[in-house]
Scaffold this motif. Structure first.
Motif, PDB file in Angstrom:
ATOM      1  N   VAL A   5       0.852  -1.196   0.000  1.00  0.00           N
ATOM      2  CA  VAL A   5       0.000   0.000   0.000  1.00  0.00           C
ATOM      3  C   VAL A   5       0.881   1.236   0.000  1.00  0.00           C
ATOM      4  CG1 VAL A   5      -1.753   1.312   1.260  1.00  0.00           C
ATOM      5  CG2 VAL A   5      -1.832  -1.182   1.286  1.00  0.00           C
ATOM      6  N   VAL A   6       0.462   2.273  -0.715  1.00  0.00           N
ATOM      7  CA  VAL A   6       1.146   3.559  -0.708  1.00  0.00           C
ATOM      8  C   VAL A   6       0.168   4.605  -0.164  1.00  0.00           C
ATOM      9  CG1 VAL A   6       2.193   5.358  -2.113  1.00  0.00           C
ATOM     10  CG2 VAL A   6       2.659   2.959  -2.623  1.00  0.00           C
ATOM     11  N   GLU A   7       0.599   5.360   0.850  1.00  0.00           N
ATOM     12  CA  GLU A   7      -0.263   6.345   1.499  1.00  0.00           C
ATOM     13  C   GLU A   7       0.372   7.732   1.460  1.00  0.00           C
ATOM     14  OE1 GLU A   7      -0.515   4.703   5.407  1.00  0.00           O
ATOM     15  OE2 GLU A   7      -2.016   3.199   4.850  1.00  0.00           O
ATOM     16  N   PRO A   8       0.035   8.556   0.485  1.00  0.00           N
ATOM     17  CA  PRO A   8       0.563   9.931   0.447  1.00  0.00           C
ATOM     18  C   PRO A   8      -0.018  10.742   1.616  1.00  0.00           C
ATOM     19  CG  PRO A   8      -0.373   9.264  -1.673  1.00  0.00           C
ATOM     20  CD  PRO A   8      -0.818   8.258  -0.668  1.00  0.00           C
ATOM     21  N   THR A   9       0.842  11.457   2.344  1.00  0.00           N
ATOM     22  CA  THR A   9       0.372  12.261   3.474  1.00  0.00           C
ATOM     23  C   THR A   9       0.573  13.755   3.241  1.00  0.00           C
ATOM     24  OG1 THR A   9       2.499  12.226   4.641  1.00  0.00           O
ATOM     25  CG2 THR A   9       0.996  10.376   5.040  1.00  0.00           C
ATOM     26  N   GLY A  10       1.215  14.118   2.142  1.00  0.00           N
ATOM     27  CA  GLY A  10       1.543  15.516   1.868  1.00  0.00           C
ATOM     28  C   GLY A  10       3.033  15.726   1.972  1.00  0.00           C
ATOM     29  N   PRO A  11       3.565  15.872   3.212  1.00  0.00           N
ATOM     30  CA  PRO A  11       5.012  16.107   3.344  1.00  0.00           C
ATOM     31  C   PRO A  11       5.849  14.876   3.040  1.00  0.00           C
ATOM     32  CG  PRO A  11       3.962  15.960   5.501  1.00  0.00           C
ATOM     33  CD  PRO A  11       2.863  16.009   4.489  1.00  0.00           C
ATOM     34  N   ASP A  12       5.244  13.691   3.111  1.00  0.00           N
ATOM     35  CA  ASP A  12       5.972  12.477   2.756  1.00  0.00           C
ATOM     36  C   ASP A  12       4.974  11.413   2.310  1.00  0.00           C
ATOM     37  OD1 ASP A  12       4.829  11.615   5.160  1.00  0.00           O
ATOM     38  OD2 ASP A  12       6.653  11.994   6.296  1.00  0.00           O
TER      39      ASP A  12
END
Length: 370
Positions: free
Chosen positions: A315-322
């Motif tokens: 799974v890939v979870e973009p959070t904004g800063p990383d």
């Protein structure tokens, strides 16, 4: 402001033990955060400091005076509750001044104190409103103002931000931090939010099942956790824990782990070797923070002993800063902290780098830090 000592405190209800031999000491001006999961006993301990709950055994000491038998009104403590506890039929001004009226403080002193606190908390324009016409954040400021006008020895906060939305929690957290810096007040603060604990505290007490797991500065709690519970509770995402076996070859120690693409012998940094030598040939728990697992081409974020591994990305979870990538490693899922703009994709195999200089090792039986 005052110092606080919690000495051998126990609390039980008949056969049910709530707190077990708690020992905590803070100096004047410290910001102590009691943190832990629901039911760990942190609010019970706060209520015992305030005098709202009886102590089964042990002592609460404020400025070298044992206050066990002092009535709450005699302890010179101000408490801010989770529910705000404001009087709905009173204006903000009257809510803040209520305690002073009870103590028969002269009216001119009341007005001066209310004005100073209202200005400090930026609620001067709200003094004639009633709580029903205020937002959650404004109500919290009023509750804090009522405590501040007391100028007590110790401030107690019982999960004061839990009823606020995410953005307001961050804003109020900053305000509380500024307030502590300005007043240099002694504060005991209860929360289950580890981010609040890390950002606010000068000292953190991590609790579980009524037992104090670790007491220390935020940096010590994060970088030198006493056991696997503290390691996984503090940090978001939490520390990855994987099984490993300590091996030795020509004086170099390795942590042997399995992965879907094969077995890895991860070289252990020399600074960690002395503590792990007694564990050669034995299984241990290897702890790796997500920020110490990055994409292979991002090793500039790492240092010293770096090991490259190949992992399948679930799974890939973009959070904004990383970007948080959940990958398969040692036949289990672990979290890696990747760049904000990452080439890592779900359901593919990617190359990652582990900073072995920053890993942690725990005894597999006791779960204590090695």
């Amino acid at each position: 402001m005052s110092s606080l000592k919690i000495q051998n405190i126990c609390k039980s209800y008949e056969s049910l033990s709530i707190l077990k031999n708690i020992n905590i000491e803070i100096e004047s001006g410290d910001f102590l955060v009691l943190v832990g999961p629901s039911g760990c006993g942190k609010s019970t301990l706060l209520n015992m400091i305030a005098g709202l709950d009886e102590i089964s055994s042990g002592d609460i000491v404020i400025d070298e005076a044992v206050v066990n038998r002092f009535h709450p009104s005699e302890r010179d403590i101000a408490m801010v509750f989770q529910s705000y506890a404001l009087y709905p039929n009173m204006t903000v001004r009257d809510n803040i001044a209520f305690g002073m009226k009870i103590r028969k403080v002269p009216k001119d002193q009341q007005d001066k104190a209310v004005a100073e606190v209202a200005d400090m908390l930026q609620i001067a324009h709200l003094l004639n409103r009633k709580p029903g016409h205020l937002s959650g954040g404004q109500r919290q400021r009023v509750a804090m103002g009522r405590a501040l006008v007391r100028d007590p020895k110790i401030f107690l906060f019982d999960e004061p931000l839990s009823n606020l939305d995410a953005k307001l929690r961050v804003d109020m957290r900053t305000e509380i931090k500024k307030l502590h810096q300005r007043l240099q007040a002694t504060i005991v603060y209860v929360t289950h939010d580890q981010i609040e604990a890390m950002t606010l505290a000068t000292k953190i007490a991590v609790m579980k099942d009524g037992v104090l797991q670790q007491l220390g500065a935020p940096r010590d709690i994060y970088y030198e956790p006493a056991n696997t519970f503290v390691a996984t509770f503090m940090g978001s995402p939490s520390m990855n824990l994987v099984s490993a076996r300590i091996a030795s070859n020509d004086g170099q120690l390795y942590a042997q782990v399995n992965s879907g693409s094969g077995q890895y012998a991860l070289p252990i940094a020399q600074k960690l070797a002395p503590r792990l030598t007694p564990y050669i040939g034995e299984n241990v728990t290897l702890g790796i923070r997500p920020e110490d697992i990055v994409e292979k081409d991002d090793t500039t974020r790492l240092s010293e002993t770096v090991v490259e591994v190949s992992c399948r990305v679930e799974v890939v979870e973009p959070t904004g800063p990383d970007t948080i990538a959940v990958v398969q490693f040692n036949d289990q899922e672990v979290s890696a902290r990747c760049k904000a703009v990452s080439a890592v994709e779900s359901n593919t195999t990617a190359e990652f780098a582990i900073n072995m200089s920053h890993v942690h090792f725990f005894d597999s039986t006791t779960q204590a830090r090695i």
